[in-house]
Design an enzyme around this catalytic site. Structure first.
Site, PDB file in Angstrom:
ATOM      1  N   TYR A 163      39.187  78.186  17.872  1.00 46.51           N
ATOM      2  CA  TYR A 163      38.557  78.527  19.156  1.00 46.51           C
ATOM      3  C   TYR A 163      37.258  79.300  18.921  1.00 46.51           C
ATOM      4  CZ  TYR A 163      38.236  80.460  23.919  1.00 46.51           C
ATOM      5  OH  TYR A 163      37.819  80.816  25.185  1.00 46.51           O
ATOM      6  N   LYS A 167      33.401  78.200  19.803  1.00 48.42           N
ATOM      7  CA  LYS A 167      32.553  78.986  20.710  1.00 48.42           C
ATOM      8  C   LYS A 167      31.293  79.498  19.999  1.00 48.42           C
ATOM      9  CE  LYS A 167      35.149  78.483  24.363  1.00 48.42           C
ATOM     10  NZ  LYS A 167      34.663  77.698  25.507  1.00 48.42           N
TER      11      LYS A 167
HETATM   12  P1  NAP Z   1      41.584  77.299  32.641  1.00 53.34           P
HETATM   13  O1  NAP Z   1      41.962  78.033  33.876  1.00 53.34           O
HETATM   14  O2  NAP Z   1      42.641  76.760  31.755  1.00 53.34           O
HETATM   15  O3  NAP Z   1      40.569  76.146  33.060  1.00 53.34           O
HETATM   16  C1  NAP Z   1      40.106  75.206  32.148  1.00 53.34           C
HETATM   17  C2  NAP Z   1      39.980  73.884  32.863  1.00 53.34           C
HETATM   18  O4  NAP Z   1      39.436  72.929  31.937  1.00 53.34           O
HETATM   19  C3  NAP Z   1      41.325  73.342  33.345  1.00 53.34           C
HETATM   20  O5  NAP Z   1      41.226  72.855  34.659  1.00 53.34           O
HETATM   21  C4  NAP Z   1      41.602  72.224  32.350  1.00 53.34           C
HETATM   22  O6  NAP Z   1      42.350  71.159  32.895  1.00 53.34           O
HETATM   23  C5  NAP Z   1      40.197  71.752  32.049  1.00 53.34           C
HETATM   24  N1  NAP Z   1      40.166  70.976  30.836  1.00 53.34           N
HETATM   25  C6  NAP Z   1      40.808  71.240  29.672  1.00 53.34           C
HETATM   26  N2  NAP Z   1      40.540  70.286  28.783  1.00 53.34           N
HETATM   27  C7  NAP Z   1      39.729  69.394  29.380  1.00 53.34           C
HETATM   28  C8  NAP Z   1      39.145  68.189  28.980  1.00 53.34           C
HETATM   29  N3  NAP Z   1      39.329  67.677  27.755  1.00 53.34           N
HETATM   30  N4  NAP Z   1      38.376  67.505  29.867  1.00 53.34           N
HETATM   31  C9  NAP Z   1      38.189  67.986  31.113  1.00 53.34           C
HETATM   32  N5  NAP Z   1      38.722  69.128  31.550  1.00 53.34           N
HETATM   33  C10 NAP Z   1      39.497  69.821  30.700  1.00 53.34           C
HETATM   34  O7  NAP Z   1      40.709  78.235  31.694  1.00 53.34           O
HETATM   35  P2  NAP Z   1      39.504  79.253  31.988  1.00 53.34           P
HETATM   36  O8  NAP Z   1      39.943  80.555  31.501  1.00 53.34           O
HETATM   37  O9  NAP Z   1      38.984  79.123  33.342  1.00 53.34           O
HETATM   38  O10 NAP Z   1      38.439  78.695  30.930  1.00 53.34           O
HETATM   39  C11 NAP Z   1      37.196  78.163  31.296  1.00 53.34           C
HETATM   40  C12 NAP Z   1      36.239  78.351  30.129  1.00 53.34           C
HETATM   41  O11 NAP Z   1      36.063  79.737  29.904  1.00 53.34           O
HETATM   42  C13 NAP Z   1      36.758  77.754  28.821  1.00 53.34           C
HETATM   43  O12 NAP Z   1      35.681  77.159  28.117  1.00 53.34           O
HETATM   44  C14 NAP Z   1      37.263  78.974  28.075  1.00 53.34           C
HETATM   45  O13 NAP Z   1      37.241  78.789  26.684  1.00 53.34           O
HETATM   46  C15 NAP Z   1      36.246  80.010  28.537  1.00 53.34           C
HETATM   47  N6  NAP Z   1      36.678  81.394  28.383  1.00 53.34           N
HETATM   48  C16 NAP Z   1      37.830  81.823  28.978  1.00 53.34           C
HETATM   49  C17 NAP Z   1      38.210  83.146  28.796  1.00 53.34           C
HETATM   50  C18 NAP Z   1      39.470  83.679  29.404  1.00 53.34           C
HETATM   51  O14 NAP Z   1      39.931  84.742  28.957  1.00 53.34           O
HETATM   52  N7  NAP Z   1      40.059  83.064  30.405  1.00 53.34           N
HETATM   53  C19 NAP Z   1      37.433  84.004  28.011  1.00 53.34           C
HETATM   54  C20 NAP Z   1      36.263  83.520  27.434  1.00 53.34           C
HETATM   55  C21 NAP Z   1      35.898  82.207  27.626  1.00 53.34           C
HETATM   56  P3  NAP Z   1      43.947  71.144  32.719  1.00 53.34           P
HETATM   57  O15 NAP Z   1      44.451  72.430  33.273  1.00 53.34           O
HETATM   58  O16 NAP Z   1      44.347  69.933  33.499  1.00 53.34           O
HETATM   59  O17 NAP Z   1      44.196  71.024  31.255  1.00 53.34           O
END
Ligand code: NAP
Length: 256
Positions: A163, A167
């Site tokens: 991961y 990133k």
């Molecule tokens: P999330 O709630 O799990 O949302 C991610 C979304 O991306 C989900 O709707 C998921 O769909 C979709 N997705 C996953 N794989 C995909 C693919 N191959 N093609 C199309 N859509 C896909 O997570 P989030 O926390 O909002 O994360 C959003 C971004 O922020 C990510 O890039 C994550 O790495 C980054 N981020 C998150 C955090 C954190 O702590 N939450 C911190 C830093 C960065 P499904 O649910 O159907 O799989």
């Protein structure tokens, strides 16, 4: 949940495409963009029913969204996604590369499949979506590309080598592309949030959560609405002098 700031038309007339917009940070960004006046393309693995909260939020803001079900790590699916967006709206002004996955694993026991999937969804997808939508931005000398990185791409994380590598990769891609295209009207930046309460974080072990919490200067995890304003800034007129930056709504986990 803190009520969102009142909208003021910061994105009136713009067309945005947000990947991974059915959930979490992507959902927050997609709905906020619509509230600021943008038409929004909602891209996700999720079908319409699972993306309903996002689609309803956009409709409540007075815009009819386009939903595209696509795996953003799949080159053909991404081309079809771009074609559908351009057919419906004629252009995409703002691309938000947000889709991402997290799977906790130590390097010593990480499978090749886990490594490849995380790199494909978090890094390859950013290249594919950017490549698909960049030419029409360059033709118009107008566009914004915003990629959701992570603070772990800056500091690393035990149990998160794939991961963190993905990133760190998107931060390098962001800086490189910014050097290629910013003089041609396309601004490219990243956002590296700290730990934010979304379904992605809910998959973490309790041990990981308590260790991370203890490291955070602010003493708590963040909320989606604490990331969204940065994405609005980078997409709007106020973001016109940000080039190749990685902005950090991270609770102090990283201080540069
Ligand atoms: P999330 O709630 O799990 O949302 C991610 C979304 O991306 C989900 O709707 C998921 O769909 C979709 N997705 C996953 N794989 C995909 C693919 N191959 N093609 C199309 N859509 C896909 O997570 P989030 O926390 O909002 O994360 C959003 C971004 O922020 C990510 O890039 C994550 O790495 C980054 N981020 C998150 C955090 C954190 O702590 N939450 C911190 C830093 C960065 P499904 O649910 O159907 O799989």
């Amino acid at each position: 949940m803190t009520p969102p700031a009142p909208a003021s038309g910061l994105l009136d007339g713009r067309v945005a495409l947000v990947t991974g917009a059915a959930s979490g940070i992507g959902q927050g960004i997609a709905v906020a963009y619509a509230r600021e006046g943008a038409d929004v393309v909602v891209v996700d693995l999720a079908g319409e029913r699972d993306a309903a909260a996002t689609l309803d939020g956009i409709r409540a803001a007075g815009h009819e969204p386009l939903h595209v079900q696509a795996d953003v790590s799949d080159a053909a699916a991404v081309q079809a996604m771009a074609a559908a967006a351009l057919e419906r709206f004629g252009r995409v002004d703002v691309l938000v590369n947000n889709a991402g996955i997290f799977r906790e694993a130590l390097v010593e026991s990480m499978t090749v499949e886990d490594w490849d999937r995380v790199i494909a969804v978090n890094l390859r997808s950013v290249f594919l979506c950017t490549r698909a939508l960049l030419p029409q931005m360059l033709e118009r000398s107008d566009g914004r590309i915003i990629t959701i990185a992570s603070q772990l791409g800056q500091i690393g994380g035990a149990g998160a080598a794939h991961y963190a590598a993905s990133k760190a990769g998107v931060i390098g891609l962001t800086k490189s592309l910014a050097r290629e295209v910013s003089a041609r009207g396309v601004l490219v930046n990243a956002i590296a949030p700290g730990p934010i309460e979304t379904p992605l974080l809910a998959g973490e072990t309790e041990a990981w959560r308590s260790t991370k919490l203890a490291e955070l200067p602010i003493g708590r995890f963040g909320r989606v609405e604490e990331v969204v304003p940065t994405a609005v800034l980078l997409a709007s007129a106020g973001g016109s002098y940000y080039v190749g930056q990685t902005l950090g709504p991270n609770g102090g986990d990283v201080m540069l």
